[in-house]
Design an enzyme around this catalytic site. Structure first.
Site, mmCIF file in Angstrom:
data_model
loop_
_atom_site.group_PDB
_atom_site.id
_atom_site.type_symbol
_atom_site.label_atom_id
_atom_site.label_comp_id
_atom_site.label_asym_id
_atom_site.label_seq_id
_atom_site.Cartn_x
_atom_site.Cartn_y
_atom_site.Cartn_z
ATOM 1 N N SER A 1 58.734 21.654 20.926
ATOM 2 C CA SER A 1 58.506 22.997 21.427
ATOM 3 C C SER A 1 59.705 23.531 22.218
ATOM 4 C CB SER A 1 57.219 23.016 22.262
ATOM 5 O OG SER A 1 56.790 24.322 22.501
ATOM 6 N N LYS B 1 57.656 21.367 16.488
ATOM 7 C CA LYS B 1 56.635 22.319 16.964
ATOM 8 C C LYS B 1 57.341 23.605 17.371
ATOM 9 C CE LYS B 1 52.983 23.021 20.390
ATOM 10 N NZ LYS B 1 53.597 24.135 21.150
ATOM 11 N N ASP C 1 72.655 25.776 16.979
ATOM 12 C CA ASP C 1 72.943 26.977 16.196
ATOM 13 C C ASP C 1 74.161 27.733 16.724
ATOM 14 O OD1 ASP C 1 70.921 26.627 14.385
ATOM 15 O OD2 ASP C 1 70.014 28.596 14.711
#
Length: 406
Positions: A308, A333, A319
């Site tokens: 999460s 998740k 990224d």
């Protein structure tokens, strides 16, 4: 099964069905108030349920053979059953007591003993993995690597980690007797230690300086106290002239989205952080402000229990090409839960999945997880991450040293 037993089972079944239907009506009305009810749940359906509930309730009143279960308990478990019917393991109904514990975790304060407990997934044994200085666990004499065997005489062998922790945590003043196994002088001894809960401010961030002036910062979860603790930790490592920083989010199950956004804002220059897609809010994008950022090499440690918010943290850095990820694939998740308080109506609260996270590149974490840039399985024997035999941390140090040499 005898005829008599079949009758008993039938009565219990009817009781459970009736309680569930009655509570469904209540929850339907509450969900309508909070505007989270699907459109297809029409008032016609509610009327139909109400009619059936009325009939079944009459059977309970007339035939159900027990009277020692409180109405409150039946209603609470009926509500839990309704939410479980959604088929979403992340949505839940909380009783008033459960809601208080959940919000304590979000806010970063709770009544407890100031110790972290982890599960050895191979043996299912529970161990003390960290202890806060000056808190009840330390005062009582508990130590890291103590194995918890019993709580108030009840074995924890077959219990989940969350159930074990719940047996210890509670209101301030709650006292528990922990039966622990400890290694002393190369032999295992058993001890009984009495510990009393008090209000604890969760220490979600810990730091230390590693060899070569490499900072190590561990984030155990993201709560409302994490941002301030993270900033203070980074500042302290900077004062000690760190050359680069390893951030450890292994076993970090997530937490507050606002906390992880604030932490990322401290590390990254201006740019996209995360997009949240939901039914009620549409697409909401979060960006870093560039008021400050971290301009030294970063390495992030992840494992299968990184989930999460911790995946948002690691995935965004990956990224944005701001950090190398080391470890094993994360949990996967990437959906959003919102907690609705029912304190002013029936008490307790509801947690519902309300959206999904997307990383800066647009990729989803959910049911996919993050693949580390450098894979490394944990082979250490200690129950404490960051210990001397932590081979994943050693690999992170190797990656950091390579970055510093460039």
């Amino acid at each position: 099964m005898s005829r008599k037993n079949r009758k008993v089972v039938r009565r219990i079944y009817l009781a459970g069905m009736s309680s569930g239907i009655v509570m469904c009506l209540l929850i339907l009305l509450l969900l309508q108030v909070f505007q989270v009810i699907p459109k297809w749940w029409s008032s016609e359906l509610a009327d139909d349920i109400k009619e059936k509930a009325s009939v079944v309730e009459q059977y309970i009143d007339k035939y159900y053979w027990k009277s020692d279960v409180s109405d409150e308990k039946i209603a609470s478990y009926a509500a839990k059953g309704m939410i479980s019917a959604l088929g979403d393991k992340y949505s839940a109904y909380y009783t008033t007591e459960e809601m208080e514990e959940v919000m304590g975790g979000v806010n970063g304060d709770y009544a407890g003993i100031g110790a972290s407990v982890s599960l050895d997934r191979t043996t299912n044994k529970k161990y003390i993995t960290s202890i806060q200085e000056g808190k009840p666990a330390e005062k009582a004499g508990l130590k890291v690597n103590d194995e918890i065997q019993k709580i108030n005489g009840e074995s924890v062998a077959g219990k989940s980690l969350s159930d074990t922790v719940s047996m210890i945590k509670g209101e301030e003043g709650k006292t528990s007797v922990l039966t622990i196994a400890r290694t002393e002088d190369e032999r295992t001894v058993q001890k009984e230690i009495t510990v009393t809960c008090e209000k604890i401010v969760n220490q979600s961030v810990s730091i230390k300086m590693l060899a070569g002036n490499i900072g190590y910062l561990q984030i155990k979860n993201f709560d409302n106290e994490t941002t301030a603790q993270f900033r203070a930790g980074v500042d302290k490592l900077e004062e000690q002239k760190q050359k680069g920083m390893i951030v450890d989010v292994r076993d970090n199950g997530g937490g507050s989205l606002s906390a992880v956004v604030d932490v990322l804002d401290r590390l990254l220059p201006a740019g996209k952080l995360i997009t949240e897609k939901s039914k009620t809010k549409g697409d909401m994008s979060y960006e870093s402000t560039d008021e400050e950022h971290f301009d030294k090499p970063l390495v992030v440690l992840i494992n299968g229990n990184s989930a999460s918010a911790s995946e948002v943290f690691a995935g965004t850095l990956q990224d944005r090409e701001a950090a190398a990820l080391v470890g094993v694939k994360s949990f996967g998740k990437g959906i959003v839960q919102t907690i609705f308080s029912l304190e002013k109506s029936c008490g307790g609260g509801i947690k519902l999945t309300t959206g999904e996270y997307f990383l800066p590149s647009g990729r989803s974490i959910h049911e996919k997880g993050l693949t580390p840039d450098v894979e490394s399985e944990y082979t250490g024997t200690s129950n404490e991450l960051g210990a001397e035999d932590d081979n994943q941390l050693k690999k992170a140090l190797e990656i950091m040293e390579a970055k510093l040499e460039k």
